[in-house]
Design an enzyme around this catalytic site. Structure first.
Site, mmCIF file in Angstrom:
data_model
loop_
_atom_site.group_PDB
_atom_site.id
_atom_site.type_symbol
_atom_site.label_atom_id
_atom_site.label_comp_id
_atom_site.label_asym_id
_atom_site.label_seq_id
_atom_site.Cartn_x
_atom_site.Cartn_y
_atom_site.Cartn_z
ATOM 1 N N GLU B 51 0.808 -1.222 0.000
ATOM 2 C CA GLU B 51 0.000 0.000 0.000
ATOM 3 C C GLU B 51 0.845 1.278 0.000
ATOM 4 O OE1 GLU B 51 -0.625 -2.612 1.952
ATOM 5 O OE2 GLU B 51 -2.749 -3.133 1.798
ATOM 6 N N PHE B 113 -11.274 -7.183 14.364
ATOM 7 C CA PHE B 113 -10.276 -7.665 13.414
ATOM 8 C C PHE B 113 -9.963 -6.571 12.383
ATOM 9 C CE2 PHE B 113 -9.263 -9.924 9.380
ATOM 10 C CZ PHE B 113 -8.005 -10.347 9.761
ATOM 11 N N GLN B 114 -8.704 -6.293 12.212
ATOM 12 C CA GLN B 114 -8.216 -5.266 11.284
ATOM 13 C C GLN B 114 -8.791 -3.891 11.565
ATOM 14 O OE1 GLN B 114 -8.449 -6.990 7.258
ATOM 15 N NE2 GLN B 114 -6.377 -7.767 7.619
ATOM 16 N N LYS B 163 -17.383 -0.461 7.017
ATOM 17 C CA LYS B 163 -17.926 -1.466 6.107
ATOM 18 C C LYS B 163 -19.452 -1.418 6.008
ATOM 19 C CE LYS B 163 -17.872 -6.064 4.514
ATOM 20 N NZ LYS B 163 -17.027 -7.102 4.028
ATOM 21 N N MET B 480 24.849 8.039 1.571
ATOM 22 C CA MET B 480 24.729 9.294 2.307
ATOM 23 C C MET B 480 25.056 9.100 3.789
ATOM 24 S SD MET B 480 24.350 12.422 1.998
ATOM 25 C CE MET B 480 23.413 13.144 0.658
#
Ligand SMILES: Cc1ncc(C[n+]2csc(CCOP(=O)(O)OP(=O)(O)O)c2C)c(N)n1
Ligand SMILES: [Mg+2]
Lengths: 164, 572
Positions: B51, B113-114, B163, B480
């Site tokens: 993502e 959940f999630q 949802k 760097m």
């Protein structure tokens, strides 16, 4: 420098956390914060007291204004204003202490709002210094059981007003 | 009125907003939205492999075009994986809308959940966010999200979609608002007239002015106005890392980039200036060096759309809040009104001084016929692409070489993570650019460290055939970091050496792309020619560069802008 900031903000979920988050994220301090709905139910009014130099206050005001939910911001301590804080103090009030507490409450124009055999609960409103002074006086007179303060809320004197 | 479910409203709102491309990854709490998307043929969706890359793709898409990029992800890990991408966009003021799924409203707060409090987690790195608790709220929330993202000081906006709110079985009347107004949000676009007058006067009186141009000039599409003012008044122009291209790097008045790794002439001009005119720049610590020693003799004039940027770090003597584009036009009008003009000759002594600084040729480096110098890669890339490619970059030495050795001609040509400095940005950002502008050459300058932070996207490029060119300056180290350790930690290279870099050629080939390994200086130009000749292929150029090379100039910490290291052995 102590400053009192007044904020007019949308009365929406999450708005308060954006203001509080801004302060912690940018390392500004909050000494007290009060918030409640106004006469217009879609708006909340917040009062925040903070300590910072002039330049920092300027930046805080701008940052607050930048929050999408914030309509208006002003620094009350910029001009003539009224500030009040509400305090409830529960103290031991037995024997001679009962009179002593009552006398102190009268001097400070507090009210005893709850009584049992062993405690008084005193209500007092005023400026932060007045409340501090009352706590100090009570501390001499008796034993303080608990203290709860609302934090400062304030309003400008005269015509000046924070309206949408 | 048309009746739609919440999920359908999300997709229809995007269509009505004119969204053509969306970057995302499905999961439990956005299945209904993905189902609605399946039935929509106007929006092309790109399935990434992580993502974070979806957000960087949307970001690159936006930076290349100015169109607001859009991301769709699931709740919990899908949402949290976006945070680095959102923070990257936030720091560089890039408009973007991120749609995240959320657990059903009845489960919020139960550690379902999630479940992640996306509004809370993203709060410090978004311009604003919305939690839609009812399907009817969706069209207005999405309209507001796009409006807020793109106006004022742009930035990312999150829309969190539980949802149950998407439920395909429940239909509600749908209407997409024509426009939105928010009483608490009114960005200032035009500058205060009195301030503009003061600005014009100060500019006319200045003997040693510098135009200091930042990313705000690009966001405001003000490049033409910047060029016009600079040419009219014969002003030297220094650009920030974010502002590169807002003023052509090839222009005779360009001093190049300023700041930590800025050119000698840009930093010297700043320090010795009597008037610094900041245009859409924010006096970042990577520009100013020690604030108390910053440009001691300069009056500071500052245009910015965000009042909080003004006098935050450096006090502005002439602050002007407004859009760069609008304010610069107002200045033009004021100059006409006041009949003010700057004689080209006025600044001749200043330009003579600047020419002595330019004569130092701070970007000259030691050439070699044995090992490829990283600077040489960028110069050859410039030559092969005729200076026309869109260049994205990752973060590290290669980024600074890109910024210094590829003079950008136009805005939106140089795309990098300036504010957050996000390794892993360059490749997915390049993909987003290529999706937006398929006819342009898009190359990502990267390093062996950075490319591995989002290398999984080789797979996305295979799926959608996104033929970007990856120009990897492979120095077998976190260059760097190593440079700082060499300079400030007596050479102790704590964990900056990459002991096992993969075979990038084989890796590219594993995804059916072209991989080319370049080891010798004489192979460099032919390899780049070959890569860019393959228009429809992703080519991964793994270029072995001199691992000992450092980026110079480099400002000396705690010093002023004119205190710089110029090479391993020279300093100002
Ligand atoms: C996500 C992230 N982690 C760590 C850093 C710190 N950092 C800045 S540059 C750099 C090294 C980059 O290495 P490489 O991509 O190989 O580029 P090079 O400097 O070698 O050209 C690191 C670790 C960062 N900018 N971003
Ligand atoms: Mg490297």
């Amino acid at each position: 420098m102590r400053s009192i900031l007044s904020i007019l903000i949308e009365n929406e979920a999450g708005a308060l956390s954006r203001v509080v988050g801004l302060f912690s994220q940018r390392g500004y301090n909050i000494e007290s914060l009060t918030v409640a709905v106004t006469d217009d139910p879609t708006l909340s009014r917040m009062t925040i007291t903070t300590h910072a130099d002039e330049r920092k206050i300027e930046q805080i005001l701008k940052q607050l204004h930048k929050l999408v939910d914030v309509l208006k911001v002003c620094e009350l301590t910029d001009g003539a204003h009224i500030e009040r804080e509400l305090m409830l103090v529960k103290v031991k009030a037995t024997g001679a202490k009962r009179d002593e507490v009552k006398r102190n409450a009268d001097i400070f124009r507090g009210q005893i709002v709850d009584v049992t055999q062993s405690v008084y609960t005193v209500q007092l409103s005023g400026t932060t210094e007045k409340l501090d002074a009352f706590i100090a006086a009570l501390g001499e007179a008796t034993e303080i059981v608990e203290v709860v303060r609302s934090g400062v809320c304030g309003i400008a004197r005269g015509e000046r007003a924070l309206r949408p | 009125m048309e009746m739609l479910s919440g999920a359908e409203m999300v997709i229809r709102s995007l269509q009505d907003e004119g969204v053509k491309h969306i970057f995302g990854y499905p999961g439990g709490s956005v299945l209904d939205i993905y189902d609605a998307l399946f039935q929509c043929s106007d929006i092309e969706h790109f399935l990434v492999r992580h993502e974070q890359a979806a957000v960087h793709m949307a970001d690159g898409y936006t930076r290349a075009t100015g169109k607001v990029g859009c991301v769709l992800v699931t709740s919990g890990p899908g949402a949290t994986n976006c945070i680095t991408g959102i923070a990257t966009a936030y720091m560089d003021s890039i408009p973007m809308v991120v749609l995240s799924g959320q657990v059903p409203t009845g489960f919020i707060g139960d550690d379902a959940f999630q479940e992640t409090d996306m509004i809370g987690v993203s709060r410090p790195v978004v311009k604003h966010s919305f939690l839609c608790k009812k399907a009817e709220d969706i069209p207005v929330a999405i309209k507001k999200a796009f409006y807020l993202a793109a106006t004022g000081r742009p930035g990312p906006v999150v829309v969190d979609l539980p949802k149950d709110v998407q439920n395909p079985k429940l239909k509600f009347p749908y209407q997409y608002p024509e426009s939105v107004q928010m009483r608490s949000y009114n960005p200032t676009l035009s500058g205060h007239k009195g301030q503009i007058k003061r600005a014009v006067k100060a500019l006319m009186a200045a003997k040693r002015p510098v135009l200091y141009v930042g990313g705000g000039a690009i966001n405001a599409e003000a490049s033409a106005d910047v060029i016009q003012l600079a040419e009219q008044c014969n002003l030297p122009v220094a650009t920030t890392l974010m502002g590169l291209g807002a003023f052509p790097g090839t222009h005779k008045q360009s001093l190049g980039m300023l700041g930590m790794h800025g050119t000698y002439e840009a930093n010297m001009a700043m320090h010795n200036s009597d008037l610094i005119f900041a245009v859409g720049a924010r006096f970042d610590d990577r520009v100013t060096n020690a604030v108390d020693k910053f440009c001691p003799n300069a009056t500071i004039m500052h245009i910015d759309i965000d009042p909080t940027s003004i006098s935050k770090i450096i006090n502005a003597d002439i602050p002007i809040v407004g859009s760069v584009e609008v304010v610069l036009r107002q200045m033009q009008e004021m100059m006409t009104e006041m009949d003010a003009a700057k004689e080209q000759e006025d600044l001749a002594p200043w330009w003579q001084l600047i020419d002595t600084w330019r004569a130092r040729e701070c970007l000259v480096y030691e050439k070699s016929d044995k090992v490829i110098k990283p600077q040489q890669v960028i110069e050859t890339l410039y030559k092969v692409t005729k200076g026309d490619a869109i260049i994205t970059s990752d973060v590290g030495q290669h980024q600074m070489f890109g910024a210094l050795y590829y003079p950008f001609k136009k805005p939106r040509q140089w795309i990098n993570s300036g504010g957050l400095g996000t390794m892993g940005f360059g490749f997915p950002a390049a993909m987003g650019c290529k999706v937006a502008l398929p006819d342009e050459e898009v190359a990502c300058i990267t390093g062996d460290g950075s490319i591995q932070m989002n290398i999984q996207e080789l797979s996305t490029c295979m799926q959608y055939n996104i033929p970007v060119k990856i120009i990897s300056l492979n120095n077998r180290s976190l260059g760097m970091v190593k440079q700082w350790q060499k300079m400030f930690y007596e050479g102790r290279q704590s964990h900056s050496y990459m002991d096992s870099v993969p075979d990038f050629v084989k890796l590219a080939e594993a995804y059916h792309h072209v991989g080319i390994r370049v080891d010798k200086p004489e192979e460099l130009e032919p390899a780049l020619e070959k890569a860019f000749a393959m228009k429809d292929r992703l080519v991964f150029l793994d270029i072995a560069v001199d691992p000992e090379e450092h980026v110079y100039p480099m400002q000396i910490k705690f010093g002023s802008m004119q205190d710089m290291f110029l090479s391993k052995t020279e300093r100002t």
